[in-house]
Design a protein around this motif. Sequence first.
Motif, mmCIF file in Angstrom:
data_model
loop_
_atom_site.group_PDB
_atom_site.id
_atom_site.type_symbol
_atom_site.label_atom_id
_atom_site.label_comp_id
_atom_site.label_asym_id
_atom_site.label_seq_id
_atom_site.Cartn_x
_atom_site.Cartn_y
_atom_site.Cartn_z
ATOM 1 N N ILE A 1 0.821 -1.220 0.000
ATOM 2 C CA ILE A 1 0.000 0.000 0.000
ATOM 3 C C ILE A 1 0.857 1.273 0.000
ATOM 4 C CG2 ILE A 1 -1.792 1.262 1.258
ATOM 5 C CD1 ILE A 1 -2.752 -1.677 2.141
ATOM 6 N N PRO A 2 1.702 1.498 1.025
ATOM 7 C CA PRO A 2 2.464 2.757 1.011
ATOM 8 C C PRO A 2 3.437 2.876 -0.145
ATOM 9 C CG PRO A 2 3.082 1.378 2.895
ATOM 10 C CD PRO A 2 1.900 0.733 2.265
ATOM 11 N N VAL A 3 4.047 1.779 -0.568
ATOM 12 C CA VAL A 3 5.045 1.859 -1.634
ATOM 13 C C VAL A 3 4.395 2.298 -2.943
ATOM 14 C CG1 VAL A 3 4.929 -0.568 -2.344
ATOM 15 C CG2 VAL A 3 7.040 0.684 -2.626
ATOM 16 N N ASN A 4 3.193 1.826 -3.172
ATOM 17 C CA ASN A 4 2.495 2.200 -4.396
ATOM 18 C C ASN A 4 2.165 3.687 -4.400
ATOM 19 O OD1 ASN A 4 -0.269 2.777 -5.743
ATOM 20 N ND2 ASN A 4 0.410 0.888 -6.739
ATOM 21 N N ASP B 1 8.227 1.381 4.758
ATOM 22 C CA ASP B 1 7.968 0.285 5.704
ATOM 23 C C ASP B 1 7.438 0.763 7.038
ATOM 24 O OD1 ASP B 1 10.275 1.257 6.657
ATOM 25 O OD2 ASP B 1 11.181 -0.692 7.077
ATOM 26 N N THR B 2 7.393 2.080 7.244
ATOM 27 C CA THR B 2 6.766 2.615 8.449
ATOM 28 C C THR B 2 5.265 2.345 8.428
ATOM 29 O OG1 THR B 2 6.654 4.683 7.239
ATOM 30 C CG2 THR B 2 8.476 4.430 8.750
ATOM 31 N N ILE C 1 14.317 12.921 -1.825
ATOM 32 C CA ILE C 1 13.613 11.798 -2.461
ATOM 33 C C ILE C 1 13.931 10.503 -1.708
ATOM 34 C CG2 ILE C 1 13.482 10.377 -4.551
ATOM 35 C CD1 ILE C 1 13.828 12.971 -6.157
ATOM 36 N N ILE C 2 15.203 10.329 -1.339
ATOM 37 C CA ILE C 2 15.576 9.140 -0.554
ATOM 38 C C ILE C 2 14.760 9.099 0.731
ATOM 39 C CG2 ILE C 2 17.440 8.139 0.856
ATOM 40 C CD1 ILE C 2 19.389 9.039 -1.367
ATOM 41 N N LEU C 3 14.661 10.248 1.395
ATOM 42 C CA LEU C 3 13.888 10.309 2.636
ATOM 43 C C LEU C 3 12.440 9.898 2.398
ATOM 44 C CD1 LEU C 3 13.157 11.142 5.512
ATOM 45 C CD2 LEU C 3 12.982 13.496 4.714
ATOM 46 N N LEU C 4 11.822 10.461 1.349
ATOM 47 C CA LEU C 4 10.398 10.194 1.123
ATOM 48 C C LEU C 4 10.166 8.725 0.797
ATOM 49 C CD1 LEU C 4 9.444 13.369 -0.932
ATOM 50 C CD2 LEU C 4 9.020 12.906 1.474
ATOM 51 N N LEU C 5 11.078 8.141 0.019
ATOM 52 C CA LEU C 5 10.945 6.726 -0.331
ATOM 53 C C LEU C 5 11.093 5.839 0.904
ATOM 54 C CD1 LEU C 5 12.881 5.657 -3.542
ATOM 55 C CD2 LEU C 5 10.471 5.364 -3.016
ATOM 56 N N ILE C 6 12.172 6.087 1.652
ATOM 57 C CA ILE C 6 12.476 5.196 2.771
ATOM 58 C C ILE C 6 11.502 5.404 3.921
ATOM 59 C CG2 ILE C 6 14.178 4.712 4.560
ATOM 60 C CD1 ILE C 6 16.317 5.042 2.411
ATOM 61 N N ALA C 7 11.262 6.689 4.251
ATOM 62 C CA ALA C 7 10.409 6.971 5.407
ATOM 63 C C ALA C 7 8.966 6.606 5.123
ATOM 64 C CB ALA C 7 10.519 8.443 5.779
ATOM 65 N N GLY C 8 8.591 6.622 3.828
ATOM 66 C CA GLY C 8 7.186 6.431 3.512
ATOM 67 C C GLY C 8 6.786 4.987 3.317
ATOM 68 N N TRP D 1 3.589 0.488 6.294
ATOM 69 C CA TRP D 1 3.390 -0.949 6.118
ATOM 70 C C TRP D 1 3.367 -1.629 7.500
ATOM 71 C CZ3 TRP D 1 8.260 -3.679 3.662
ATOM 72 C CH2 TRP D 1 8.218 -5.057 3.883
ATOM 73 N N SER D 2 4.281 -1.223 8.379
ATOM 74 C CA SER D 2 4.335 -1.796 9.723
ATOM 75 C C SER D 2 3.097 -1.455 10.538
ATOM 76 C CB SER D 2 5.570 -1.291 10.461
ATOM 77 O OG SER D 2 6.744 -1.724 9.821
ATOM 78 N N ALA D 3 2.641 -0.209 10.430
ATOM 79 C CA ALA D 3 1.466 0.205 11.204
ATOM 80 C C ALA D 3 0.228 -0.561 10.751
ATOM 81 C CB ALA D 3 1.246 1.708 11.064
ATOM 82 N N ILE D 4 0.085 -0.751 9.442
ATOM 83 C CA ILE D 4 -1.072 -1.502 8.928
ATOM 84 C C ILE D 4 -0.979 -2.949 9.416
ATOM 85 C CG2 ILE D 4 -2.216 -2.372 6.844
ATOM 86 C CD1 ILE D 4 -1.067 0.158 5.374
ATOM 87 N N GLY D 5 0.197 -3.546 9.297
ATOM 88 C CA GLY D 5 0.374 -4.929 9.711
ATOM 89 C C GLY D 5 0.101 -5.129 11.194
#
Lengths: 64, 440
Positions: free
Chosen positions: B187-190, B283-284, B274-281, B286-290
Amino acid sequence: MRVHLDAEKCQGHNRCYALAPELFDVDDYGQAVLIGDGDVPDGLEDKARLAASNCPEYAISITD
Amino acid sequence: MTDTVENKQTAPEPIIGPSPEGTELWEREPYDAEDYGEVADYRTDFDHAWPGYNPNAPEVWKELRESGCPVAHTDRYGGMWAPITHDTVHEVAYDTDNFTSRSVVVSTLRPGELSLPAPIGVAPPISSDPPFHGVARRLLLPPFAPKKIAPWEPEVHALCQRLLDQMGDIEPGETVVDAALQYAQHIPVNIIGRMLGFPEEDEDLFREFVHNTLERINQDPRERQVDDEKRLDLYIERQVQDHIENPRDDLTSYLLEAEIDGNKLQPEHVTGSIILLLIAGIDTTWSAIGSSLWHLAQNPDDLDRLVNEPELMDFAIEEFLRAYAPVTMARLVAKDNDFHGCPMKKDDWVLLPFPAANRDPKQFEDSDKFVIDREENRHAAFGLGIHRCLGSNLARLELRVAVQEFIARFPKFELAGDTRWSVGQIRGPRELPVRILETA
């Protein structure tokens, strides 16, 4: 009841805007702004308390 | 086939010594993670990347608090402190004089002054200190303000529904799906990939980048180098170049057009953000949803209430964020200081476990209990102070819609096997098998 917003403390968590959109708006930067002069209209007292008690930065306070 | 050894980027040898100036990467003494085994006592040997930590973190924090230890320590990573009470976490987060954000992910090596294009840092504004931090942050706030994020809601609904459709035929009582692998992680990666204007088919690459950055912290960065085609910096350079040639209405073009004091951003500022937005956005959220689905799979009463009383959703989302906050940040000590009796030395690591602060009974009534309609909830899941998570409005939207769509499709489900938790500063289920008991 009056609600006060300390703009210096606000970090844009936007909890107040989500919980009490009648009392708080957000600007283009996501920072909270008070709607009106802070006088809480009748019937919105609970929402004002909710907004204050969910601000992680303690930026919102209430006076009678 | 390529020869992976020859294609490796050559990283500089780290300097060994006490806080050398003018270096890139350095370490106080040669570090070997294998010198450290299982954590026996978290008070004196705290390790958030020990595989036993994330699955049992709430118990670890409780034991530390009850043993009267508000700030744990370890010699690992060349020296690290871990405040675990709300007061101490809050204090470090607000004290930008004694604690620098130069690096926010603990690693065996420390970044020296030359490793960062000062004052920008590697991933502005998360890696920046005041006063540059305020300038860099102000640039990124508008695209993530609530009114800019709200229009993405139908997109998130459509994406979640598509992922649920892709699970195929469901036989209630029989079918097991992986709520992390088949659902949460996509979800977040998309969404962030689309906001940046990157090709949707590159989602797997993004996830690999994130894994490299956040989960392999016990490996020497020189051994973490990867093939050119899998290097995040080169990938982003290609995307940026494409956006320079073909500007469009997305975050990458926004950054390329942004100005500070009438000047366009330096190239390393654009790629760093951009690195920040990709990384921070990725698995954080994703973890909360999981974690939220993990909770509901084991607490049928909460699941029932959420299905039958949708008006509880906004409170429930905040309670998921409090009880299962995914993100622990880090700081480096900027100058020697005495922190509540702890002799902190310049360049010691300091963890900022916001998830532990969220379980502090001094701050929250019944702090270890999940209260689905908790009305007073000043949780710190998105951090405290000037580095409050920029993407919090997007994260909340994704979390709420992901939970709404999942329980609308599957009003009853239960755990169906072992949950595998992440390792490191971002805490959440990486494998989450659940058995569907009822479909809508």
